[in-house]
Scaffold this motif. Structure first.
Motif, PDB file in Angstrom:
ATOM      1  N   VAL A 141       0.681  -1.105   0.152  1.00 20.15           N
ATOM      2  CA  VAL A 141       0.029   0.041   0.113  1.00 20.15           C
ATOM      3  C   VAL A 141       0.897   1.077   0.087  1.00 20.15           C
ATOM      4  O   VAL A 141       1.884   1.234   0.663  1.00 20.15           O
ATOM      5  N   PHE A 142       0.699   2.089  -0.921  1.00 24.27           N
ATOM      6  CA  PHE A 142       1.149   3.597  -0.699  1.00 24.27           C
ATOM      7  C   PHE A 142       0.299   4.610   0.199  1.00 24.27           C
ATOM      8  O   PHE A 142      -0.932   4.713  -0.380  1.00 24.27           O
ATOM      9  N   ALA A 143       0.706   5.137   1.034  1.00 25.63           N
ATOM     10  CA  ALA A 143       0.194   6.083   1.870  1.00 25.63           C
ATOM     11  C   ALA A 143       0.602   7.109   2.045  1.00 25.63           C
ATOM     12  O   ALA A 143       1.861   7.379   2.100  1.00 25.63           O
ATOM     13  N   GLY A 144      -0.339   8.317   2.093  1.00 27.63           N
ATOM     14  CA  GLY A 144       0.127   9.647   2.017  1.00 27.63           C
ATOM     15  C   GLY A 144       0.302  10.139   3.505  1.00 27.63           C
ATOM     16  O   GLY A 144      -0.342  11.201   3.750  1.00 27.63           O
ATOM     17  N   ILE A 145       1.439   9.599   4.293  1.00 26.83           N
ATOM     18  CA  ILE A 145       1.408   9.925   5.691  1.00 26.83           C
ATOM     19  C   ILE A 145       2.977  10.331   5.904  1.00 26.83           C
ATOM     20  O   ILE A 145       3.240  10.336   7.264  1.00 26.83           O
ATOM     21  N   LYS A 146       3.648  10.689   4.903  1.00 28.40           N
ATOM     22  CA  LYS A 146       5.012  10.711   5.117  1.00 28.40           C
ATOM     23  C   LYS A 146       5.224  12.250   5.961  1.00 28.40           C
ATOM     24  O   LYS A 146       6.288  12.230   6.803  1.00 28.40           O
ATOM     25  N   SER A 147       4.492  13.300   5.957  1.00 23.19           N
ATOM     26  CA  SER A 147       4.465  14.327   6.766  1.00 23.19           C
ATOM     27  C   SER A 147       4.543  14.102   8.240  1.00 23.19           C
ATOM     28  O   SER A 147       4.915  15.072   9.111  1.00 23.19           O
ATOM     29  N   ALA A 148       3.851  12.890   8.758  1.00 23.70           N
ATOM     30  CA  ALA A 148       3.723  12.685  10.111  1.00 23.70           C
ATOM     31  C   ALA A 148       4.576  11.459  10.588  1.00 23.70           C
ATOM     32  O   ALA A 148       4.834  11.486  11.698  1.00 23.70           O
ATOM     33  N   TYR A 149       5.067  10.480   9.792  1.00 28.64           N
ATOM     34  CA  TYR A 149       5.693   9.414  10.109  1.00 28.64           C
ATOM     35  C   TYR A 149       7.055   9.318   9.513  1.00 28.64           C
ATOM     36  O   TYR A 149       6.866   9.398   8.177  1.00 28.64           O
ATOM     37  N   ALA A 150       8.090   9.065  10.230  1.00 21.85           N
ATOM     38  CA  ALA A 150       9.325   8.371   9.294  1.00 21.85           C
ATOM     39  C   ALA A 150       9.045   6.741   9.231  1.00 21.85           C
ATOM     40  O   ALA A 150       8.137   6.466  10.254  1.00 21.85           O
ATOM     41  N   PRO A 151       9.750   6.257   8.143  1.00 20.00           N
ATOM     42  CA  PRO A 151       9.459   4.697   8.242  1.00 20.00           C
ATOM     43  C   PRO A 151       9.758   3.900   9.522  1.00 20.00           C
ATOM     44  O   PRO A 151       8.914   3.094   9.855  1.00 20.00           O
ATOM     45  N   GLU A 152      10.739   4.353  10.191  1.00 19.32           N
ATOM     46  CA  GLU A 152      11.058   3.824  11.433  1.00 19.32           C
ATOM     47  C   GLU A 152      10.048   3.853  12.430  1.00 19.32           C
ATOM     48  O   GLU A 152      10.136   3.136  13.299  1.00 19.32           O
ATOM     49  N   ASP A 153       9.063   4.868  12.519  1.00 20.61           N
ATOM     50  CA  ASP A 153       8.051   5.151  13.353  1.00 20.61           C
ATOM     51  C   ASP A 153       6.914   3.972  13.144  1.00 20.61           C
ATOM     52  O   ASP A 153       6.067   3.671  13.995  1.00 20.61           O
ATOM     53  N   ARG A 207      -5.072  -0.266  -7.404  1.00 21.22           N
ATOM     54  CA  ARG A 207      -4.966   0.990  -8.160  1.00 21.22           C
ATOM     55  C   ARG A 207      -3.390   1.121  -8.730  1.00 21.22           C
ATOM     56  O   ARG A 207      -2.478   1.051  -8.040  1.00 21.22           O
ATOM     57  N   LYS A 208      -3.139   0.956  -9.913  1.00 25.64           N
ATOM     58  CA  LYS A 208      -1.859   1.174 -10.593  1.00 25.64           C
ATOM     59  C   LYS A 208      -1.554   2.569 -10.313  1.00 25.64           C
ATOM     60  O   LYS A 208      -2.110   3.458 -10.713  1.00 25.64           O
ATOM     61  N   MET A 209      -0.413   3.115  -9.871  1.00 22.24           N
ATOM     62  CA  MET A 209       0.170   4.224  -9.502  1.00 22.24           C
ATOM     63  C   MET A 209       1.397   4.379 -10.225  1.00 22.24           C
ATOM     64  O   MET A 209       2.033   3.320 -10.729  1.00 22.24           O
ATOM     65  N   ARG A 210       2.118   5.562 -10.394  1.00 19.29           N
ATOM     66  CA  ARG A 210       3.126   5.886 -10.918  1.00 19.29           C
ATOM     67  C   ARG A 210       4.352   4.881 -10.232  1.00 19.29           C
ATOM     68  O   ARG A 210       5.370   4.536 -10.794  1.00 19.29           O
ATOM     69  N   PHE A 211       4.066   4.566  -9.055  1.00 17.83           N
ATOM     70  CA  PHE A 211       5.445   4.060  -8.209  1.00 17.83           C
ATOM     71  C   PHE A 211       5.202   2.688  -8.013  1.00 17.83           C
ATOM     72  O   PHE A 211       5.806   1.868  -7.701  1.00 17.83           O
ATOM     73  N   GLY A 212       3.799   2.016  -8.498  1.00 21.09           N
ATOM     74  CA  GLY A 212       3.634   0.576  -8.340  1.00 21.09           C
ATOM     75  C   GLY A 212       2.176   0.342  -8.170  1.00 21.09           C
ATOM     76  O   GLY A 212       1.358   1.309  -8.215  1.00 21.09           O
ATOM     77  N   LEU A 213       1.874  -0.838  -7.644  1.00 23.37           N
ATOM     78  CA  LEU A 213       0.323  -1.088  -7.609  1.00 23.37           C
ATOM     79  C   LEU A 213      -0.046  -1.040  -5.929  1.00 23.37           C
ATOM     80  O   LEU A 213       0.940  -1.777  -5.125  1.00 23.37           O
ATOM     81  N   SER A 214      -0.811  -0.238  -5.789  1.00 15.87           N
ATOM     82  CA  SER A 214      -1.558   0.009  -4.306  1.00 15.87           C
ATOM     83  C   SER A 214      -2.467  -1.015  -3.964  1.00 15.87           C
ATOM     84  O   SER A 214      -3.595  -0.973  -4.723  1.00 15.87           O
ATOM     85  N   GLU A 215      -2.450  -1.878  -3.078  1.00 21.02           N
ATOM     86  CA  GLU A 215      -3.462  -3.021  -3.060  1.00 21.02           C
ATOM     87  C   GLU A 215      -4.441  -2.615  -1.784  1.00 21.02           C
ATOM     88  O   GLU A 215      -4.665  -3.653  -0.905  1.00 21.02           O
ATOM     89  N   GLY A 216      -4.709  -1.406  -1.523  1.00 22.31           N
ATOM     90  CA  GLY A 216      -5.660  -1.159  -0.423  1.00 22.31           C
ATOM     91  C   GLY A 216      -5.388   0.166   0.161  1.00 22.31           C
ATOM     92  O   GLY A 216      -4.915   0.867  -0.660  1.00 22.31           O
TER      93      GLY A 216
END
Length: 684
Positions: free
Chosen positions: A620-632, A647-656
């Motif tokens: 899943v691609f999630a638009g939450i980078k403003s609040a979380y670092a990956p390690e969070d 949904r096919k996105m520019r960065f790959g397939l998002s499955e949820g």
């Protein structure tokens, strides 16, 4: 003219972990206007600043980006400098706290404090992340608020009920870095004995070094009793190692303000005849001003002067404290597009328009100021363009076309009286600038501009030039108008430095200084007038706001407390539109464990999540980078929409789609089920 003063002025150091935005610029523009004014008065004035570079957040961000902290701070420094330069902020030196000058000065200060018995050590218990193998500061610990039981609150304060507490009081604490349950571990820390400095600090604060409202606020600290100040952190940490204490580092709050000194030392080392000690020694006659926000008052009014004094340095002459910025009467918001970065503003609007607007709002009080975007457009168009610039445009053309580009040798009687009125206000305006009462200075200047425009409107030089007999009078009237414009430009020069340069080129004069208010231009050739400013169109502001607005899929909007962090361009029903219970029952909400989280190359707002939902994993691609670092995120449980079509996105397939809530920016929270929930569990 007052005697020449020696002045060193600083702004608080921007942290090397984010972009400059319009809220930050309140301070840097206020400081720059004040420093420019002092230089115009002929004083020896230096304005220095630096990036604040040390601490765990910088170290962790660099780690998440796969670069060294040194590479990160070098890149951010260039970004910061580009923003500051774009707004014509003229530092005499812009340095870094990660510098040899800062290490030498911070170490020397520490050793002096040790020698004066102002440093002590003691063993403390602190939360430790066993997975990241590091001690956790309060802001890297989260859990349930012990007061209101809100989830996912920081270790020092609850953002829901406002309660403050020790991180050990949190219910079910977890590491914000790894999600692991922290353990208590002992460590020896170094402390500055702030409590021993109370008598000195009370004496230091007795003068006019602080605004009255600041002293009242600080009295609360004295009543509670001044506590020793922790000045150390354990490895791993990005900063300077404490002498003779392997694995121990100066906490960023110790070496960050020393960055003021280090930046000036760097300037002195590169400038012949500029002596560091003459500004920082205890018997220095120079003046030292720190411009800061009200949020860091206690540090600059307690810890900083105490460490300076007991380490053998002078203390600040004055702390110039300002409030925060609101936009359209509200806290800056990414969803409304009012969390505006400096670089975004510069793409759409002239920097000096914001300089002027802030100046028209700022005073010497600790008050928040509001950037009302409608008022911003109206005030710039009406006052700056309609009143001030209009004076030159109404008179300059006649000088060029009818009088060979040369001013008359004298002015008319009414004009001479008008000019004397403008000149008489020079000291009153200077006093307002010196006292940081910029709004009062602008009020006086615009009132003078009104008088000049009334003079021009009454005498109507455009009619005079049509009558050969009145040409000499028209020449004198236009000469008066140009002289008045020159004086107004001088008075606005601290606020509008680049526009003033263009005016000086148009008037064919040397760069003006404040004493030039006493002189006039007569029988003087000027250059052909070039348009100096354009009116703001509301569409420019609208475009800027739109550029800073969150998209539905990337980040939450203010209109909806719960948004879906996932497919970027997913359509969602507007608020108020309803669905049947049968439609809602079709949504398959599942508990998911975030197995892996990583940055998405080329995406500013997305994180790529690998989610375990029991029988399978989903991408899943999630638009939450403003609040979380990956390690969070790794190891956390969350909630996802499991039956959303891929949904096919520019960065790959998002499955949820991952569910998140909050007003936006850093205040964005993924939904986290209670402990006991298992991946794949259906939510009913």
């Amino acid at each position: 003219m007052p005697d020449t003063r020696k002045i060193l002025v600083t702004s608080a150091l921007p942290y090397a972990n984010g972009s400059i935005h319009l809220g930050h610029l309140v301070e840097y523009l206020q400081t720059d206007i004040w420093a420019r004014f002092q230089k115009l008065r002929g004083h020896e004035c230096y304005y220095v600043c630096a990036d604040d570079t040390h601490g765990s957040p910088v170290m962790l961000r660099a780690e998440s980006e796969g670069i060294t902290p040194e590479q990160l701070i070098a890149r951010v420094r260039e970004e910061h400098l580009a923003d500051f330069t774009g707004f014509h902020i003229a530092f005499d030196n812009y340095h870094s706290t990660h510098s040899p000058e800062n290490q030498a000065l911070a170490t020397g200060m520490y050793k002096a404090l040790v020698a004066d018995d102002k440093i002590t050590t003691r063993t403390i218990e602190q939360f430790y992340d066993p997975e990241k193998e590091m001690f956790l500061s309060d802001r890297f610990i989260k859990g349930e608020c012990p007061k209101c039981h809100a989830q996912d609150q920081y270790g020092d304060a609850c953002e829901v009920c406002g309660a403050t507490y020790a991180p050990t009081e949190l219910i079910k604490p977890f590491s914000a870095l790894s999600g692991a349950k922290p353990v208590m571990k002992q460590s020896e820390h170094f402390f500055f004995k702030l409590g021993d400095c109370e008598a000195f600090l009370r004496e230091w604060m007795a003068g006019d070094r602080l605004p009255v409202e600041s002293r009242n606020k600080l009295e609360e600290w004295f009543e509670a009793g001044l506590k020793d100040w922790d000045i150390s952190r354990d490895a791993p940490y990005f900063g300077f190692e404490i002498p003779d204490a392997p694995g121990k580092y100066f906490y960023v709050w110790l070496d960050a303000p020393v960055g003021y000194m280090a930046s000036f030392k760097n300037l002195c080392d590169r400038t012949e005849g500029l002596d560091f000690d003459s500004f920082w020694s205890p018997d220095s006659e120079a003046e030292l001003y720190h411009f800061i926000g009200k949020d860091i008052l206690n540090f600059h009014a307690l810890f900083w002067p105490a460490t300076l004094h007991y380490a053998g340095y002078r203390t600040p002459t004055r702390l110039c404290v300002h409030g925060f910025l609101t936009v359209n009467g509200q806290k800056m918001s990414k969803s409304r597009g009012t969390f505006i970065t400096a670089s975004s503003y510069l793409k759409h609007l002239e920097p000096e328009y914001l300089r002027y607007y802030y100046a028209a709002k700022l005073n010497d009080k600790i008050e928040d100021i509001d950037l009302n975007l409608e008022d911003f457009v109206a005030r710039v168009n009406s006052n700056l363009v309609g009143k001030y610039i209009n004076i030159a445009s109404r008179a300059a053309g006649f000088i060029s076309k009818r009088f060979d580009g040369k001013l008359a040798a004298e002015m008319d009687t009414a004009g001479a009286t008008l000019i004397r009125t403008l000149q008489a206000e020079a000291e009153a305006i200077a006093e307002r600038y010196d006292n940081r009462q910029f709004s009062e200075a602008i009020r006086i200047i615009m009132a003078l501009a009104d008088e000049v425009n009334e003079y021009i409107a009454e005498l109507e030089p455009w009619k005079m030039v049509k009558d050969e007999a009145l040409l000499p009078e028209a020449h004198r009237v236009c000469t008066t108008a140009i002289n008045a414009f020159r004086l107004l430009t001088l008075y606005l020069k601290p606020v509008l430095p680049v526009m003033s340069e263009r005016v000086e080129a148009f008037l064919n004069i040397a760069p003006m200084v404040w004493s030039d208010a006493g002189t006039l231009l007569a029988d003087h050739a000027i250059n052909k007038y070039q348009h100096l400013a354009q009116r703001i169109e509301s569409t420019q502001v609208d475009a800027m706001v739109e550029d800073n607005k969150q998209t539905l899929g990337d980040k939450p909007t203010e209109s909806s407390p719960t948004r879906h962090a996932g497919h970027q361009q997913q359509e969602h029903p507007p608020i108020g539109e309803t669905m049947s219970i049968d439609d809602f029952a079709k949504i398959d909400l599942r508990v998911a464990r975030i197995v892996k989280a990583e940055h998405v190359e080329g995406a500013d707002k997305l994180l790529q999540l690998t989610l375990d939902i029991g029988m399978e994993t989903r991408n899943v691609f999630a638009g939450i980078k403003s609040a979380y670092a990956p390690e969070d995120l790794e190891g956390k449980l969350t909630v996802m929409v499991a039956n959303l079509a891929p949904r096919k996105m520019r960065f790959g397939l998002s499955e949820g789609m991952v569910l998140a809530a909050g007003p936006g920016g850093k205040d964005l929270f993924i939904l986290e089920p209670n402990e006991g929930a298992q991946p794949g569990m259906k939510i009913k």
